[in-house]
Design a protein around this motif. Structure first.
Motif, PDB file in Angstrom:
ATOM      1  N   THR A   1       5.144 -16.478  -3.887  1.00 31.98           N
ATOM      2  CA  THR A   1       4.826 -15.322  -3.030  1.00 31.98           C
ATOM      3  C   THR A   1       3.948 -15.717  -1.839  1.00 31.98           C
ATOM      4  N   ARG A   2       3.820 -17.013  -1.623  1.00 28.75           N
ATOM      5  CA  ARG A   2       3.010 -17.536  -0.519  1.00 28.75           C
ATOM      6  C   ARG A   2       1.579 -16.989  -0.536  1.00 28.75           C
ATOM      7  N   GLY A   3       0.999 -16.940  -1.725  1.00 34.54           N
ATOM      8  CA  GLY A   3      -0.387 -16.547  -1.881  1.00 34.54           C
ATOM      9  C   GLY A   3      -0.658 -15.059  -1.955  1.00 34.54           C
ATOM     10  N   ARG A   4       0.382 -14.261  -1.945  1.00 41.16           N
ATOM     11  CA  ARG A   4       0.177 -12.804  -1.940  1.00 41.16           C
ATOM     12  C   ARG A   4      -0.039 -12.232  -3.338  1.00 41.16           C
ATOM     13  N   VAL A   5       0.491 -12.884  -4.384  1.00 43.98           N
ATOM     14  CA  VAL A   5       0.413 -12.320  -5.738  1.00 43.98           C
ATOM     15  C   VAL A   5      -0.153 -13.359  -6.701  1.00 43.98           C
ATOM     16  N   LEU A   6      -1.110 -12.917  -7.507  1.00 47.25           N
ATOM     17  CA  LEU A   6      -1.692 -13.720  -8.569  1.00 47.25           C
ATOM     18  C   LEU A   6      -1.677 -12.832  -9.816  1.00 47.25           C
ATOM     19  N   PRO A   7      -0.703 -13.042 -10.734  1.00 47.84           N
ATOM     20  CA  PRO A   7      -0.518 -12.118 -11.857  1.00 47.84           C
ATOM     21  C   PRO A   7      -1.777 -11.809 -12.657  1.00 47.84           C
TER      22      PRO A   7
ATOM     23  N   SER B   1      -8.178 -19.702  -2.520  1.00 48.96           N
ATOM     24  CA  SER B   1      -7.231 -18.733  -1.988  1.00 48.96           C
ATOM     25  C   SER B   1      -7.673 -17.398  -2.578  1.00 48.96           C
ATOM     26  N   TRP B   2      -8.118 -16.516  -1.702  1.00 48.97           N
ATOM     27  CA  TRP B   2      -8.649 -15.218  -2.116  1.00 48.97           C
ATOM     28  C   TRP B   2      -7.863 -14.132  -1.410  1.00 48.97           C
ATOM     29  N   LYS B   3      -7.072 -13.398  -2.175  1.00 50.48           N
ATOM     30  CA  LYS B   3      -6.249 -12.314  -1.634  1.00 50.48           C
ATOM     31  C   LYS B   3      -5.385 -12.802  -0.477  1.00 50.48           C
ATOM     32  N   GLY B   4      -4.803 -14.000  -0.647  1.00 49.46           N
ATOM     33  CA  GLY B   4      -3.888 -14.554   0.337  1.00 49.46           C
ATOM     34  C   GLY B   4      -4.555 -15.278   1.490  1.00 49.46           C
TER      35      GLY B   4
END
Length: 157
Positions: free
Chosen positions: A37-43, A106-109
């Motif tokens: 997701t190119r840094g957009r999603v971290l389950p 990486s924080w919130k993308g």
């Protein structure tokens, strides 16, 4: 997440079976989805705020990417807890930060350069109280191990 959902997740994450399985499943899933997701999603951030820590390996000197739960602090910093899911040894990323405290998250993308500080003494005690109020299962993890769980404060550079 609802209050009931949070309590259920806290109960599950405190279980010994979770500690045996989670270190293999959660980071792999987080890394894969984060990359796709190119840094957009971290389950795992659906349960707790999370970052991808990018640091230099203590022995290898290679870049290491580790998904971690975090506690954001007022003023823009983050606390990272080296709980290792309540397993005996310190997680490798803590050794990496001790040797190479300049890292990135990486924080919130967004990529944020940070410096890590191992907390000790009263500073650690105050932060530990805040962490336990934020996520009580850390107390269960600490009770399972003889080592003092490492606690780091990340500050933006």
């Amino acid at each position: 997440m609802t209050a009931l959902g949070v309590r259920i997740v806290q109960k599950v994450s405190s279980a010994r079976a979770f500690a045996k399985v989670a270190p293999y499943v959660v980071p792999a899933l987080d890394r894969t989805v984060h990359r796709l997701t190119r840094g957009r999603v971290l389950p795992s951030a659906r349960m707790l705020p999370g970052v991808i820590l990018v640091c230099t390996g203590a022995r290898s000197g290679l870049e290491r990417r580790t998904p971690l739960a975090c506690m954001p602090e007022e003023g823009g910093g983050w606390l990272l807890v080296g709980s290792n899911f309540g397993r005996p040894g310190h997680p490798a990323w803590t050794a990496n930060l001790l040797v190479h405290p300049d890292a990135e998250i990486s924080w919130k993308g967004e990529e944020v350069p940070v410096t890590a500080h191992l907390l000790t003494g009263e500073e650690r005690a105050a932060a530990w109280r805040a962490v336990l109020a934020f996520w009580p299962p850390y107390a269960t993890y600490q009770a399972r191990v003889e080592r003092e769980i490492r606690l780091f404060r990340l500050v933006p550079r």
